[in-house]
Design an enzyme around this catalytic site. Structure first.
Site, short mmCIF file in Angstrom:
data_model
loop_
_atom_site.label_atom_id
_atom_site.label_comp_id
_atom_site.label_asym_id
_atom_site.label_seq_id
_atom_site.Cartn_x
_atom_site.Cartn_y
_atom_site.Cartn_z
N GLU A 191 -17.18 -67.87 -31.42
CA GLU A 191 -16.35 -68.90 -30.80
C GLU A 191 -15.05 -68.31 -30.28
O GLU A 191 -14.68 -67.17 -30.60
CB GLU A 191 -16.05 -70.02 -31.80
CG GLU A 191 -15.30 -69.57 -33.04
CD GLU A 191 -15.22 -70.67 -34.10
OE1 GLU A 191 -15.69 -71.79 -33.87
OE2 GLU A 191 -14.71 -70.37 -35.19
N ARG A 202 -17.81 -72.62 -45.83
CA ARG A 202 -16.46 -72.90 -46.30
C ARG A 202 -16.25 -72.16 -47.61
O ARG A 202 -17.03 -72.31 -48.56
CB ARG A 202 -16.30 -74.42 -46.51
CG ARG A 202 -14.89 -74.87 -46.85
CD ARG A 202 -14.85 -76.37 -47.13
NE ARG A 202 -15.32 -77.17 -46.01
CZ ARG A 202 -16.31 -78.04 -46.08
NH1 ARG A 202 -16.95 -78.24 -47.21
NH2 ARG A 202 -16.68 -78.73 -45.01
N HIS A 227 -18.61 -67.96 -40.06
CA HIS A 227 -19.90 -68.37 -39.54
C HIS A 227 -20.86 -67.18 -39.56
O HIS A 227 -20.46 -66.05 -39.27
CB HIS A 227 -19.76 -68.88 -38.11
CG HIS A 227 -18.68 -69.91 -37.96
ND1 HIS A 227 -18.73 -71.14 -38.57
CD2 HIS A 227 -17.51 -69.87 -37.28
CE1 HIS A 227 -17.64 -71.83 -38.26
NE2 HIS A 227 -16.88 -71.08 -37.49
N HIS A 231 -11.62 -67.14 -41.19
CA HIS A 231 -10.60 -67.73 -40.32
C HIS A 231 -10.30 -69.16 -40.74
O HIS A 231 -11.06 -69.79 -41.48
CB HIS A 231 -11.06 -67.73 -38.86
CG HIS A 231 -12.30 -68.53 -38.61
ND1 HIS A 231 -13.57 -67.99 -38.73
CD2 HIS A 231 -12.50 -69.82 -38.25
CE1 HIS A 231 -14.47 -68.92 -38.46
NE2 HIS A 231 -13.85 -70.04 -38.16
#
Length: 320
Positions: A118, A196, A101, A176
């Site tokens: 996150e 992605r 991200h 990740h």
């Protein structure tokens, strides 16, 4: 303003499974539900109250009508009338795509969005289930690009075997993926921006490969090898244990065998409880909400005292 519960927003995913139904008791018919969005104001996916006389009202409507009452003055000063975090439960029957991200600056520039820092709390994991978190060595942008061309990206990935209670903090830019067999609670900035970079060459139900964001990711990736993701936190029963304290959210772990009362009159923030084990009754001056494993409750910032009644519960307490 009483403790607020919301209808889960359920998302079918190519990699989803049945643990949201089988382990968390969600009312789901699909066998590929991968996400339950518990608290969201993402456009098109805004949470709606399920309990009390505000049932049917959206979270955004509540914020618009009383931003300081819901969010807290300090939160509105930073984020206006935007709910700053997104709360989810995620079930990965298959490996999720390898992704990352962007940070706030890049996300604002490209997508007019927040970035996406996150954290994950592992609620259930099959034997030998793992996560991909970061690289297993120092990598240059050129090496990374070459690994994509040669289909050898997996050789550069760092794998972490997980079990219940393990917690991970995922900075922006960190590559990740959630591995097959993992059920987790996710707390993140309000953002749905994901780059992605590898999807195991899978095809969707229509036979198409999913979109990759190879070029956009190149300037967003942190190529350094950093051992900064596994969260070591105390697990003292019947007290508040700090897990993560970052600019975007603070998360505490509570394993309660008895009732707990808190004076939160100086908190100046909403409080979220995610139940990751057992069950509890959570109350403020204006009402009580019952939650069990897999459920979430929002305590408005107007709450001065929070009482938790339980004979056994594990909770994640989230504030700003």
């Amino acid at each position: 303003m009483y403790p607020l519960k919301f209808h889960p927003i359920l998302k079918e995913r190519l990699w989803g499974g049945t643990k949201l139904k089988d382990v968390l008791g969600k009312s789901i018919e699909s066998d590929i539900t991968g996400e339950s969005w518990e608290l969201s104001t993402v456009k098109g996916d805004v949470s709606v109250v399920s309990n009390g006389n505000l049932a049917g009202t959206s979270l955004q409507e509540l914020i618009n009508s009383d931003p300081e009452g819901i969010l807290g003055k300090s939160v509105t000063e930073r984020f206006g009338k935007e709910f700053p975090i997104l709360i989810k439960f995620i079930d990965a029957k298959q490996d999720l795509s390898i992704q990352l991200h962007p940070n706030d600056e890049l996300a604002k520039k490209r997508h007019d969005s927040f970035g996406k820092t996150e954290m994950w709390y592992i609620m259930d994991a099959d034997q030998d289930a793992n996560l991909i978190v970061g690289f297993n060595k120092e990598v240059t942008k050129e090496e990374y690009s070459k690994s994509l061309d040669n289909d050898t990206l997996l050789d550069l990935m760092n794998y972490e075997t997980v079990q219940e209670g393990d917690t991970f903090f995922i900075n922006t830019g960190k590559i990740h993926a959630i591995g097959a067999g993992v059920l987790l609670a996710e707390i993140q900035q309000t953002s749905d921006v994901t780059y992605r970079v590898f999807d195991f060459n899978r095809k969707d139900k229509d036979g198409n490969l999913r979109e990759l964001h190879t070029e956009m990711a190149l300037d967003a990736i942190d190529y350094e090898m950093k051992d900064d993701f596994k969260v070591a936190y105390p697990k003292v029963k019947d007290t508040i244990n700090t897990m993560v304290d970052c600019p975007y959210f603070k998360t505490n772990f509570l394993e309660l065998t008895n009732d707990l009362d808190q004076n939160v009159s100086d908190r100046d923030s909403f409080t979220i409880y995610m139940c990751v084990g057992g069950k509890a009754s959570i109350s403020n001056e204006h009402g009580t909400a019952e939650i069990q494993k897999g459920e979430t409750v929002l305590m408005p910032a107007t709450s001065k005292k929070i009482g938790i009644q339980t004979s056994g519960a594990k909770l994640l307490e989230v504030t700003i």
